[in-house]
Each structure stands twice: as structure tokens, then as C-alpha cells.
Design a protein around this motif. Structure first.
Motif, PDB file in Angstrom:
ATOM      1  N   ALA A 111       0.842  -1.202   0.000  1.00  0.00           N
ATOM      2  CA  ALA A 111       0.000   0.000   0.000  1.00  0.00           C
ATOM      3  C   ALA A 111       0.880   1.255   0.000  1.00  0.00           C
ATOM      4  CB  ALA A 111      -0.920  -0.010   1.214  1.00  0.00           C
ATOM      5  N   ARG A 112       1.967   1.240   0.754  1.00  0.00           N
ATOM      6  CA  ARG A 112       2.891   2.380   0.769  1.00  0.00           C
ATOM      7  C   ARG A 112       3.549   2.571  -0.597  1.00  0.00           C
ATOM      8  NH1 ARG A 112       4.010   0.404   6.002  1.00  0.00           N
ATOM      9  NH2 ARG A 112       3.389   1.917   7.573  1.00  0.00           N
ATOM     10  N   LYS A 113       3.998   1.473  -1.196  1.00  0.00           N
ATOM     11  CA  LYS A 113       4.649   1.567  -2.508  1.00  0.00           C
ATOM     12  C   LYS A 113       3.708   2.174  -3.537  1.00  0.00           C
ATOM     13  CE  LYS A 113       7.803  -2.351  -1.899  1.00  0.00           C
ATOM     14  NZ  LYS A 113       8.099  -3.731  -2.329  1.00  0.00           N
ATOM     15  N   ILE A 114       2.469   1.741  -3.523  1.00  0.00           N
ATOM     16  CA  ILE A 114       1.493   2.286  -4.475  1.00  0.00           C
ATOM     17  C   ILE A 114       1.230   3.753  -4.158  1.00  0.00           C
ATOM     18  CG2 ILE A 114      -0.924   2.158  -5.214  1.00  0.00           C
ATOM     19  CD1 ILE A 114      -0.718  -0.920  -4.763  1.00  0.00           C
ATOM     20  N   TYR A 115       1.052   4.091  -2.902  1.00  0.00           N
ATOM     21  CA  TYR A 115       0.738   5.461  -2.491  1.00  0.00           C
ATOM     22  C   TYR A 115       1.854   6.431  -2.865  1.00  0.00           C
ATOM     23  CZ  TYR A 115      -0.640   9.349   0.560  1.00  0.00           C
ATOM     24  OH  TYR A 115      -0.983  10.583   1.046  1.00  0.00           O
ATOM     25  N   TYR A 116       3.108   5.994  -2.660  1.00  0.00           N
ATOM     26  CA  TYR A 116       4.244   6.880  -2.934  1.00  0.00           C
ATOM     27  C   TYR A 116       4.758   6.758  -4.366  1.00  0.00           C
ATOM     28  CZ  TYR A 116       4.276   7.790   2.075  1.00  0.00           C
ATOM     29  OH  TYR A 116       3.925   8.175   3.350  1.00  0.00           O
ATOM     30  N   GLY A 117       4.082   5.982  -5.215  1.00  0.00           N
ATOM     31  CA  GLY A 117       4.450   5.874  -6.625  1.00  0.00           C
ATOM     32  C   GLY A 117       5.597   4.923  -6.900  1.00  0.00           C
ATOM     33  N   ASP A 118       6.011   4.107  -5.964  1.00  0.00           N
ATOM     34  CA  ASP A 118       7.107   3.159  -6.161  1.00  0.00           C
ATOM     35  C   ASP A 118       6.626   1.861  -6.805  1.00  0.00           C
ATOM     36  OD1 ASP A 118       8.795   4.992  -4.970  1.00  0.00           O
ATOM     37  OD2 ASP A 118       8.554   4.104  -2.967  1.00  0.00           O
ATOM     38  N   SER A 119       5.314   1.718  -6.954  1.00  0.00           N
ATOM     39  CA  SER A 119       4.752   0.524  -7.572  1.00  0.00           C
ATOM     40  C   SER A 119       3.531   0.962  -8.365  1.00  0.00           C
ATOM     41  CB  SER A 119       4.366  -0.483  -6.479  1.00  0.00           C
ATOM     42  OG  SER A 119       3.916  -1.680  -7.043  1.00  0.00           O
ATOM     43  N   GLU A 120       3.175   0.156  -9.382  1.00  0.00           N
ATOM     44  CA  GLU A 120       2.032   0.524 -10.213  1.00  0.00           C
ATOM     45  C   GLU A 120       0.755   0.584  -9.377  1.00  0.00           C
ATOM     46  OE1 GLU A 120       0.076  -2.840 -12.543  1.00  0.00           O
ATOM     47  OE2 GLU A 120       2.137  -3.582 -12.307  1.00  0.00           O
ATOM     48  N   SER A 121      -0.142   1.485  -9.758  1.00  0.00           N
ATOM     49  CA  SER A 121      -1.408   1.644  -9.061  1.00  0.00           C
ATOM     50  C   SER A 121      -2.327   0.486  -9.442  1.00  0.00           C
ATOM     51  CB  SER A 121      -2.053   2.975  -9.461  1.00  0.00           C
ATOM     52  OG  SER A 121      -3.267   3.134  -8.800  1.00  0.00           O
ATOM     53  N   ARG A 122      -2.815  -0.228  -8.436  1.00  0.00           N
ATOM     54  CA  ARG A 122      -3.704  -1.356  -8.657  1.00  0.00           C
ATOM     55  C   ARG A 122      -4.437  -1.661  -7.358  1.00  0.00           C
ATOM     56  NH1 ARG A 122       1.062  -3.251  -6.987  1.00  0.00           N
ATOM     57  NH2 ARG A 122       1.252  -5.305  -6.020  1.00  0.00           N
ATOM     58  N   GLY A 123      -5.478  -2.438  -7.486  1.00  0.00           N
ATOM     59  CA  GLY A 123      -6.212  -2.852  -6.299  1.00  0.00           C
ATOM     60  C   GLY A 123      -5.494  -4.011  -5.626  1.00  0.00           C
ATOM     61  N   GLU A 135      -0.707   3.055  11.371  1.00  0.00           N
ATOM     62  CA  GLU A 135       0.408   3.758  10.732  1.00  0.00           C
ATOM     63  C   GLU A 135       0.032   4.209   9.317  1.00  0.00           C
ATOM     64  OE1 GLU A 135       3.523   0.859  11.028  1.00  0.00           O
ATOM     65  OE2 GLU A 135       3.893   1.282  13.157  1.00  0.00           O
ATOM     66  N   LEU A 136      -0.656   3.338   8.556  1.00  0.00           N
ATOM     67  CA  LEU A 136      -1.109   3.725   7.214  1.00  0.00           C
ATOM     68  C   LEU A 136      -2.053   4.919   7.305  1.00  0.00           C
ATOM     69  CD1 LEU A 136      -1.729   0.202   5.640  1.00  0.00           C
ATOM     70  CD2 LEU A 136       0.073   1.817   4.996  1.00  0.00           C
ATOM     71  N   PHE A 137      -2.970   4.890   8.241  1.00  0.00           N
ATOM     72  CA  PHE A 137      -3.907   5.985   8.439  1.00  0.00           C
ATOM     73  C   PHE A 137      -3.158   7.279   8.770  1.00  0.00           C
ATOM     74  CE2 PHE A 137      -6.559   8.545  11.315  1.00  0.00           C
ATOM     75  CZ  PHE A 137      -7.656   8.774  10.492  1.00  0.00           C
ATOM     76  N   ASP A 138      -2.155   7.194   9.666  1.00  0.00           N
ATOM     77  CA  ASP A 138      -1.370   8.367  10.043  1.00  0.00           C
ATOM     78  C   ASP A 138      -0.625   8.964   8.850  1.00  0.00           C
ATOM     79  OD1 ASP A 138      -2.255   8.119  12.645  1.00  0.00           O
ATOM     80  OD2 ASP A 138      -0.413   7.162  13.385  1.00  0.00           O
ATOM     81  N   GLU A 139      -0.248   8.117   7.886  1.00  0.00           N
ATOM     82  CA  GLU A 139       0.451   8.584   6.681  1.00  0.00           C
ATOM     83  C   GLU A 139      -0.514   9.128   5.629  1.00  0.00           C
ATOM     84  OE1 GLU A 139       3.572   5.932   5.090  1.00  0.00           O
ATOM     85  OE2 GLU A 139       3.443   4.864   7.019  1.00  0.00           O
ATOM     86  N   GLY A 140      -1.821   9.007   5.889  1.00  0.00           N
ATOM     87  CA  GLY A 140      -2.812   9.487   4.930  1.00  0.00           C
ATOM     88  C   GLY A 140      -3.197   8.452   3.884  1.00  0.00           C
ATOM     89  N   ILE A 141      -2.793   7.214   4.095  1.00  0.00           N
ATOM     90  CA  ILE A 141      -3.112   6.139   3.158  1.00  0.00           C
ATOM     91  C   ILE A 141      -4.436   5.515   3.577  1.00  0.00           C
ATOM     92  CG2 ILE A 141      -2.349   3.946   2.175  1.00  0.00           C
ATOM     93  CD1 ILE A 141       0.546   4.823   2.935  1.00  0.00           C
TER      94      ILE A 141
END
Length: 153
Positions: A111-123, A135-141
Motif C-alpha cells: 500500500a505504501r509503494k502504491i501510495y508513494y508511486g514506487d509501484s504501479e497503481s492497482r487494487g 500507521e497507514l492511516f497516520d500517513e494518509g493512506i
């Protein structure tokens, strides 16, 4: 006002009459001491006679039946809604499994990789710990938790 007990009484000559007492013990005490006497013959040999239970009126019974029917109808509605919700959750699971990648316990990292553009966007879907979700919530993910029901059919 104190509660009183209503008794139907009978003497040894089978005459029946009624009386009120403060308690069962009060009746026993009055009977043992000879304070009770039959109004018909004066006998002091008195016992409690069988009494019919108090019955509700037809209207009272009808009101109880209507309440029970209403309660049963509400229970059926709740059960029907629960069955529909379960079917919807199973359908959602199938859709997710068909259209998204299962990343298992690597969900937070992916989820972090997708959010920060380090991996392709996908479900994606997978597992996280409560701490990882926080932690994901705190990062805005934005992530969601879905009850993962099995398809029992």
C-alpha cells in the motif's frame, strides 16, 4: 399499601368462603390459633381451597398475541437483513478476489509503494495488524477493513 393475599377457604363441612391475609404465614398463624371460622357454620377447622388461576381477559390475551406477532415479524426482518448483508459481503469478496491482487501479509508495504508511486497503481488486498493499519492511516493512506466471509454455498 401492603400487598395482600386473597385465599379461598373451606371448612370441614365443605363450606367455601374468601378472605384476605398479609402473607401465607399470617393465614397459617390465624388458622392454627383458631382465629378463623366459617361464616356458615362457625367451624374453626379451616384449610385453603384450590383456586383457579387469574385469567387475562380476551382483550388482554389479544394484546399479548399482537405483541408476540410484532416481535416475531421484527425478528424475521432482522434475519432477512442479516442474510442479505452476508450475501452482499460474499459477493464483495468474490469481486475483490477477481479484480485485485492478494499481497497477503505484505499489504502495508505494498500500500505504501502504491501510495508513494514506487509501484504501479492497482487494487490490492491482504492482511495487516492493527498497528500497521494505524500507521497507514497516520500517513494518509486510506485502507478499509471488510469482514471476510466464506462462501458456505
Amino acid at each position: 399499601m401492603d400487598k395482600m393475599i386473597h385465599y379461598r377457604l373451606r371448612c370441614n363441612a365443605n363450606h367455601e368462603f374468601e378472605a384476605w391475609f398479609q402473607s401465607s404465614a399470617a393465614f397459617e398463624e390465624h388458622a392454627e390459633c383458631g382465629f378463623l371460622s366459617c361464616p356458615n357454620c362457625g367451624s374453626s377447622n379451616i384449610v385453603r381451597a384450590p383456586m383457579a388461576p387469574a385469567m387475562r381477559s380476551r382483550e388482554g390475551n389479544q394484546a399479548i398475541i399482537e405483541e408476540e406477532n410484532q416481535s416475531l415479524q421484527q425478528q424475521r426482518q432482522v434475519l432477512s437483513q442479516a442474510v442479505m448483508l452476508k450475501q452482499q459481503l460474499i459477493g464483495l469478496r468474490r469481486k475483490i478476489e477477481q479484480n485485485c491482487d492478494n499481497v497477503g501479509d505484505r499489504f502495508a508495504d505494498e500500500a505504501r509503494k502504491i501510495y508513494y508511486g514506487d509501484s504501479e497503481s492497482r487494487g490490492i488486498y491482504g492482511d495487516t495488524t492493527p498497528q500497521e493499519r494505524e500507521e497507514l492511516f497516520d500517513e494518509g493512506i486510506e485502507v478499509g477493513t471488510i469482514p471476510w466471509l466464506r462462501d458456505d454455498s
